[in-house]
Design an enzyme around this catalytic site. Sequence first.
Site, short mmCIF file in Angstrom:
data_model
loop_
_atom_site.label_atom_id
_atom_site.label_comp_id
_atom_site.label_asym_id
_atom_site.label_seq_id
_atom_site.Cartn_x
_atom_site.Cartn_y
_atom_site.Cartn_z
N GLU A 264 9.51 4.87 7.83
CA GLU A 264 8.91 3.69 7.81
C GLU A 264 9.41 3.03 9.12
OE1 GLU A 264 7.00 2.79 5.89
OE2 GLU A 264 7.52 3.96 4.14
N GLU B 142 -0.77 2.70 6.85
CA GLU B 142 -0.57 3.72 5.85
C GLU B 142 -1.48 5.01 6.92
OE1 GLU B 142 1.36 3.42 3.52
OE2 GLU B 142 1.55 1.27 3.60
N ALA C 222 0.79 -1.35 0.06
CA ALA C 222 -0.12 0.06 0.17
C ALA C 222 0.76 1.13 0.04
CB ALA C 222 -0.89 0.03 1.38
N MET C 223 0.47 2.26 -0.33
CA MET C 223 1.07 3.61 -0.41
C MET C 223 0.33 4.81 0.44
SD MET C 223 3.52 5.13 -1.17
CE MET C 223 3.96 7.06 -0.88
#
Length: 848
Positions: free
Chosen positions: A312, A290, A254-255
């Site tokens: 991250e 996300e 996912a982004m």
Amino acid sequence: MTEQTRIFLADYTPPNWLVEQVHLTFALSPAATRVKSRIRFAPNTATSDRDFFLHGEGPALISAAIDGAPVTPEMVRGGLTCAVPDRAFTWEAEVEISPATNTALEGLYTSNGMYCTQCEAEGFRKITFYPDRPDVMAPFTVRIEGDEKVMLSNGNPTGAGEGWAEWTDPWPKPAYLFALVAGDLVAREDRFTTMSGKTVDLKLWTRPGPDEGKTEFGMEALKASMTWDEEVYKREYDLDIFQIVAVSDFNMGAMENKGLNIFNTSAVLASPETSTDANFERIEAIIAHEYFHNWTGNRITCRDWFQLSLKEGLTVFRDQQFSGDMRSKAVCRINDVLSLRGRQFREDNGPLAHPVQPDSFVEINNFYTATIYEKGAEVIRMLHTLVGQEDYDRALELYFDRHDGEAATIQDWVRVFEDATGRDLTQFKRWYSQAGTPRLSVTDEFRDGSYTLHFKQETPPTPGQEVKDPRVIPIAMGLLNPNGDEVLPTTVLEMTEAEQSFTFDGLAAKPVPSLLRGFSAPVILKRDSSASERAFLLAHDTDPFNKWEAGRALAKDVLVGMVTHGSTPDAAYLQALTTMLRDDQLDPAFRALALRQPGQDDIAQTLFDAGITPDPLAIWRASETLAQEVAEHLQDVAPRLSAEMDVTAPFAPTAAQAGKRALGLGLLSLTTRLDGGHAAQALYDRADNMTLKLGALGCLLDAEVGEEALARFHAEFDGDALVIDKWFAMQVAHASPQNAVDVAEKLSAHKDFNWKNPNRFRALFGALTMNPAGFHTVSGKGYELFADWLIRLDPVNPQIAARMTTGFETWRRYDADRRAMIRGALERILGTKGISSDTAEMVARMLG
């Protein structure tokens, strides 16, 4: 081979030009999308350099102008340059791109007729010419023109009409967070009220049809994430709308694009009939991850890609905290460590080892690794352990206040903790700069009521780093007396020297140490201990992680002994396993994990670390023998336990139900060894959810009686891409060592093997590389098949090809014949004409 240019952290310079505002207009067309950009540039006062360069890879420039006057830029490698005024100015350009032929899935591309973008790390330069670097942040206004039913971009909707839609994102963002989606889509809609009383519209978009029924869980997970982030981190969402789009062709999970998260369908769509408990848990975690990026990644982004773990690692730690609160902290922690050891330790111990903050790279796409994510999260967990919850909260609040709206660095992050706590973290920063997994050796002695633990830390050399300095290692530990009572509750020792000792006085008898509780540091603990001591800890340790770890250590000892000496399973291990399984006070999910054998790759690394060349087939045989012995030992216990684990209530993806199903299926796999698959067949026939159906199918495949069930499974789910991914993976994962490569090769010719789809390619060949005895068959045909397919995939999707090469990363641990064959495969890949820089860098690093 593509020419490679190495980029160094030490060469960082600030951007010459900043961007004040971006206006983009897209005229969508599959083969010829036109993109008009109007960008307001201003000189950056942090530098006197005024050279003007815009990144661009692929867009065909049609026109360009500065302040309305046409200009003719010079096209150079990687972009364009142009003479510009020494003042603020407006740049305008029009380009043409072809989304339909963009198989690399970077920039703007099409997926089943849907337009979609993926711009992290450097995909925006494939859309238009722009300073595509994360430290250039600006608000975006986007107009989309086309025939598509739905047209979406970042931010809030600010206008729409027949054939057009406009979106404005008021928050400055780097280009890698840009998103656009357009196509025939339908939404599940909901609303969320923030802690300040603001109403946020929520939309989860998917294609019309069967996928519409798989969005309920994702929406609930999103709302749970938003609530948790407010309660735990005091972070409130900052736009009027939050949207998720499910896309079937997507390189990543996912982004986190600002306000418009784009998800691989596998990471958001779920239903009891098509998704396993593991799928539900993964989806919950990824949606949280996300969403949490809205603050730890979007509002505060990274200055450059060397700071990737700034966003991250922190966001992984946050999603791990969330999962622990939503489910079982102990079970989630064990699973986190299993993933860390299975992926990151393997990375740290091989040719792909690199620091959490790398000092150079060729392709940044190759550094979206377990080291950046999982080890980065462990570094933050250690900070949390060292400073405590109160100071951690104070540091995070300072971080958000100080750096909101900025592109920050790892050094900024550490400095926040120093300023908030008064601690000097100079030595701690070595966790960011030094690669490799420290080995923590322990000895002990007891004399006159005093118990002393002697620790020694050392980290083996890694590529480019021969010498390692001592790190700060937080060692959470406790002491138990011989009757099992805890005489020292969990205490955190701070190890700062290469060798260091700690003494505990006033003890009546020599205690049993419980070391590295909760896995308080990402190290390999080396301590000589007996099987009886490990059985004692399995029975009495108050720390759930170390209770599980003791059982796992027993199992590893047994398997290593079986591989190296042909010994039989230790009676102490079998009895300890039985006692643990009978303990109804333990979470079924915990018992399911404790019942599971250490992985064959784990045993191979353990043997290699001990100076023994691992034989994948011998390890497989030992694993099979141990499983058979356990099945026979538990044959009287398993039926009662299995009955107790039967869930009669309607399916729910809860931790309680999932734990029962996990233990039940673990016991079924043992029963299958004794009954030839009768119980598994009965379960398959009556299963009303994917967890039980897939678990039963795996048992049938292990018993080599699953052909009919496989055919039924495919017929039932034909056309459901995510389930057919499972169908491909299961056959290879459960194939015998003799058949695994043949099964993979046959499936690669199947009509449903869409190798250009990342999920399908990973399902088949990921399963092959994770079947060690099959992949490493002595004939070498596994290596040949895998290399052939990587070479075929590379020109189509270099990102996926490069990431999949990690199937070869442990090649140096094996015997000379296997090493020679793998080296030959790697050299063949590297020597392929036109091989991408993504794949070339990975292979070159593995070859050394």
